[in-house]
Design a protein around this motif. Structure first.
Motif, short mmCIF file in Angstrom:
data_model
loop_
_atom_site.label_atom_id
_atom_site.label_comp_id
_atom_site.label_asym_id
_atom_site.label_seq_id
_atom_site.Cartn_x
_atom_site.Cartn_y
_atom_site.Cartn_z
N VAL A 174 1.12 -1.23 0.00
CA VAL A 174 0.32 -0.07 -0.36
C VAL A 174 1.09 1.62 -0.23
N GLU A 175 1.68 1.52 0.94
CA GLU A 175 2.69 2.75 1.47
C GLU A 175 3.75 2.21 0.08
N ARG A 220 -7.25 5.16 1.88
CA ARG A 220 -8.39 4.51 2.53
C ARG A 220 -8.64 3.16 1.30
N HIS A 221 -8.98 3.23 0.63
CA HIS A 221 -9.33 2.11 -0.37
C HIS A 221 -8.45 0.85 -0.35
N LEU A 224 -7.27 12.02 7.51
CA LEU A 224 -6.69 12.39 6.76
C LEU A 224 -7.83 11.38 5.53
N GLN A 225 -7.84 10.64 5.76
CA GLN A 225 -8.05 9.34 4.95
C GLN A 225 -9.70 9.63 5.01
N ARG A 226 -10.22 9.30 6.39
CA ARG A 226 -11.70 9.73 6.73
C ARG A 226 -12.81 11.56 7.02
N LEU A 243 -4.82 11.79 -2.34
CA LEU A 243 -3.61 10.71 -1.79
C LEU A 243 -4.04 9.60 -0.55
N ALA A 244 -4.75 10.47 0.15
CA ALA A 244 -5.98 9.87 1.18
C ALA A 244 -6.77 8.62 0.39
N ALA A 245 -7.89 9.68 -0.24
CA ALA A 245 -8.61 8.33 -0.91
C ALA A 245 -7.54 6.95 -1.44
N CYS A 246 -7.13 7.15 -1.73
CA CYS A 246 -6.23 5.79 -2.24
C CYS A 246 -5.49 5.23 -0.87
#
Length: 185
Positions: free
Chosen positions: A50-51, A167-168, A109-111, A162-165
């Motif tokens: 993921v990273e 999280r997904h 920030l993902q949320r 980037l935050a949405a990626c």
């Protein structure tokens, strides 16, 4: 807690190495610091793939955001590539290092993607202004506000992306959440 603080402090050290080095016309301090930091974060990560994916997207964002800012002449980067349209390696190293914060110190920030946009719009340009005023690694064409606004708008799009990626991809890769979601059906 140790991972959180090493994530925060390590990222700040990469930023410092990058802007001080660039201010002296050197790109390699950023690359070296980012390589050490990224390697340490990947080693600690429960989901290194993921990273790594986030790092690729972040570098792409850097190519677009900083490439446009430099190419238009609104922002001039020290220790830059001969083509102003190509973001300098030290800036791309910063984007790569920043990607490592999206699942740890900036995971919140993902949320909250609107907050991510606001953080990108308001706080990211402050880092560039600090680099400009403290170490001359970045300069802005007059009027300065146009370059600052361009970077802020770019980051206001890039950071929620980037935050949405993050999280997904974390949801897809996390077997516990995947199993729980399957059982809930």
């Amino acid at each position: 807690m140790l991972r959180f603080w090493s994530n925060v402090i390590g990222n700040q050290l990469v930023w410092l190495c990058a802007v001080v080095g660039a201010g002296h016309g050197l790109w390699w301090p950023a690359l070296l610091a980012a390589a050490v930091y990224v390697a340490s974060q990947l080693a600690w990560s429960p989901q290194p793939s993921v990273e790594a994916r986030l790092m690729g997207v972040a570098i792409g964002c850097g190519l677009v955001v900083d490439g446009l800012a430099g190419g238009t002449g609104r922002v001039v980067y020290a220790a830059a590539h001969p083509s102003a349209w190509l973001a300098p390696i030290w800036i791309l190293a910063l984007w790569a290092a920043f990607a490592m914060t999206l699942t740890v110190s900036f995971a919140v920030l993902q949320r909250h993607l609107r907050v991510a946009a606001l953080v990108g719009l308001l706080l990211a340009p402050l880092a560039y202004l600090s680099a400009a005023r403290g170490w001359s690694s970045v300069t802005f064409a007059a009027p300065t506000w146009q370059g600052v606004a361009m970077l802020g708008l770019g980051w206001a799009v890039a950071l929620p992306l980037l935050a949405a990626c993050a999280r997904h991809w974390q949801r897809r890769m996390d077997p516990i959440n995947t199993l729980a979601a399957g059982e809930a059906r």
